[in-house]
Scaffold this active site. Sequence first.
Site, mmCIF file in Angstrom:
data_model
loop_
_atom_site.group_PDB
_atom_site.id
_atom_site.type_symbol
_atom_site.label_atom_id
_atom_site.label_comp_id
_atom_site.label_asym_id
_atom_site.label_seq_id
_atom_site.Cartn_x
_atom_site.Cartn_y
_atom_site.Cartn_z
ATOM 1 N NE ARG A 58 -0.260 5.180 8.643
ATOM 2 C CZ ARG A 58 -0.511 3.914 8.920
ATOM 3 N NH1 ARG A 58 -0.869 3.555 10.141
ATOM 4 N NH2 ARG A 58 -0.414 2.977 7.988
ATOM 5 C CE LYS A 61 -2.498 0.469 3.616
ATOM 6 N NZ LYS A 61 -1.593 1.378 4.365
ATOM 7 C CE LYS A 112 4.717 -2.094 7.462
ATOM 8 N NZ LYS A 112 3.843 -0.897 7.567
ATOM 9 C CG PHE A 140 4.088 -8.878 -5.989
ATOM 10 C CD1 PHE A 140 5.116 -8.854 -5.066
ATOM 11 C CD2 PHE A 140 2.953 -8.104 -5.736
ATOM 12 C CE1 PHE A 140 5.034 -8.083 -3.918
ATOM 13 C CE2 PHE A 140 2.859 -7.336 -4.578
ATOM 14 C CZ PHE A 140 3.913 -7.324 -3.665
ATOM 15 C CB ALA A 155 -4.947 1.411 10.788
ATOM 16 C CG PHE A 191 -3.638 -2.610 9.044
ATOM 17 C CD1 PHE A 191 -2.589 -3.406 8.619
ATOM 18 C CD2 PHE A 191 -3.584 -2.102 10.336
ATOM 19 C CE1 PHE A 191 -1.514 -3.697 9.453
ATOM 20 C CE2 PHE A 191 -2.516 -2.390 11.176
ATOM 21 C CZ PHE A 191 -1.484 -3.185 10.728
ATOM 22 C CB THR A 230 5.051 0.200 -2.729
ATOM 23 O OG1 THR A 230 5.917 -0.322 -1.722
ATOM 24 C CG2 THR A 230 5.783 0.219 -4.061
ATOM 25 C CD1 TRP A 288 8.704 -2.899 -4.651
ATOM 26 C CD2 TRP A 288 10.017 -3.466 -6.369
ATOM 27 N NE1 TRP A 288 9.884 -3.398 -4.142
ATOM 28 C CE2 TRP A 288 10.715 -3.746 -5.172
ATOM 29 C CE3 TRP A 288 10.653 -3.725 -7.583
ATOM 30 C CZ2 TRP A 288 11.993 -4.297 -5.143
ATOM 31 C CZ3 TRP A 288 11.944 -4.261 -7.571
ATOM 32 C CH2 TRP A 288 12.604 -4.550 -6.366
#
Length: 559
Positions: free
Chosen positions: A98, A75, A109, A385, A277, A305, A77, A413
């Site tokens: 954030r 998200k 993460k 991906f 969140a 999220f 990215t 990406w």
Amino acid sequence: MKVNVETLSDLSIAKNAKMQPIRKISDELGIPEDAVEQYGHYKAKIDPTKIAVKTNLGKVVLVTAISPTAAGEGKSTVTVGLADAMKKIGQSVVVALREPSLGPVMGVKGGATGGGFAQVLPMEEINLHFNGDLHAITTANNALAAIIDNHIHQGNELQIDPRRIIWKRVLDMNDRALRHITIGLGGPTQGIPREDGFDITVASEIMAILCLAKDLSDLKERLAQIVIGYTYAKEPVTVRALGVEGALTLLLKEALKPNLVQTIEGTPALIHGGPFANIAHGCNSIIATKTAMNLADVVVTEAGFGADLGAEKFMHIKSRQGDLSPDAVVIVATIRALKMQGGKQKDLLKEEDVTALLKGTNNLEKHIDTIRAFGIEPVVALNKFFTDTTAELNALLSWCEERSIAIALTEVWEKGGAGGVELAKLVLNELEKPSNFAPLYSVSDTIEQKVRTIVQQVYGGKDVVFTDAAKKQIDQITAYGWDALPICMAKTQYSLSDQPKLLGRPTDFTITVREVIPKLGAGFLVCLTGDIMTMPGLPKKPAALNMDVSEDGSAIGLF
């Protein structure tokens, strides 16, 4: 740019990126020189009081996602890549994000600055301490905790009941051993013994207050309204009664200023505040978002999220308190995450499985329905991906087309802004339409009605059950006249229900609310559901095990 997506890391891409001096970024935005406080060559704090207020504020694009899985959705990215794409097609744009918390950075993460060629820089510094905001919040929170215990030790003039203190200490790290502790042991000079506990900093009410305050005076007033506990007579005790709102404001005055950085492609980025969140409201600061709206025509921001958590809280909490609303919404989805929602095991996600993919679309469909319920037609960003097959991509694109859902294949990406141009054009199309945004409940509804609305209309659940403890708290909150506040649900991010393993689009489930906690300074009521924890724990093999520092001081292992 053609890259080997299987060998490049986010950290290596970030290290090889060429940054522009932060003064160049601020100059391009038209920020006055005296409003820029540099933190080195590539970071700065911005004084929003020195920026002119526009008549026509920029439009807000909110990026959310399907229910997250261990596969990851990307998200942040996509949020960064969308902003870069907007810039690439000639839009005046700022991305507002954030700040990362060290808890998930060192835990699961590994970092929270986007990925690949859609990152904010300097990646290492943003992920590790940044400009000190989270440390200031931690300090202010724990200063208040120390003052509470000192007040009791020094005679307890306010008659605070040590058994009814609801203010916890915080630490910006996942540390399950601190969830429940005993303090004040060791004799009369060591304080009054009592039970206490730690939350993670990003779940602190002070974090929420920083993110929802409109200015310095509002920050101070919100801090004064914090309820820290109750007296022996069961009357609430506030920070105002303790007389320390001024000291707390002093500790936070620099942290209140948004941080200016840049993306790999030189798009301005305001990064400020970092509430989770799943246990907090999950949005960056109102000050940063409003500052961005004064500096650019388009503001791309995100909420944590899935749409059941961060986006719902953006709509019901941030929008209300900030007097703003999203003009467009993007829902990020991936083939591999949808396959997991459809029952595919994580270790088998590289296998083509159109059946599992289409089964998992019921989760995406629920999040689309949720955003539509707020009066906004969302755009789906299919974050590609390298393991995605042509058959799987075509199946999801066809599924959306059959349902008149706008969707863009997104490759930010690998390609940066160029990989998000199709998405940017779809979003611009939505921004040209009039806004029909409306919240799903009124703050004047009862607490039970507000929670039930969220459970039924956002989660798709059957009903909500309140424990006896929660019912008692609701009665108390109502008696004090605090019930006319929005709800901040604390719920697992992995499921639409309060059961983490119940994936897809479950139905006929019931949410259990075990506690209702007033956060008067933040201006909402927190409802703890299921087994949600306000202090997470580290996984069996935390990301920290792969982290190190080279001889020249460069980070190793961030991602």
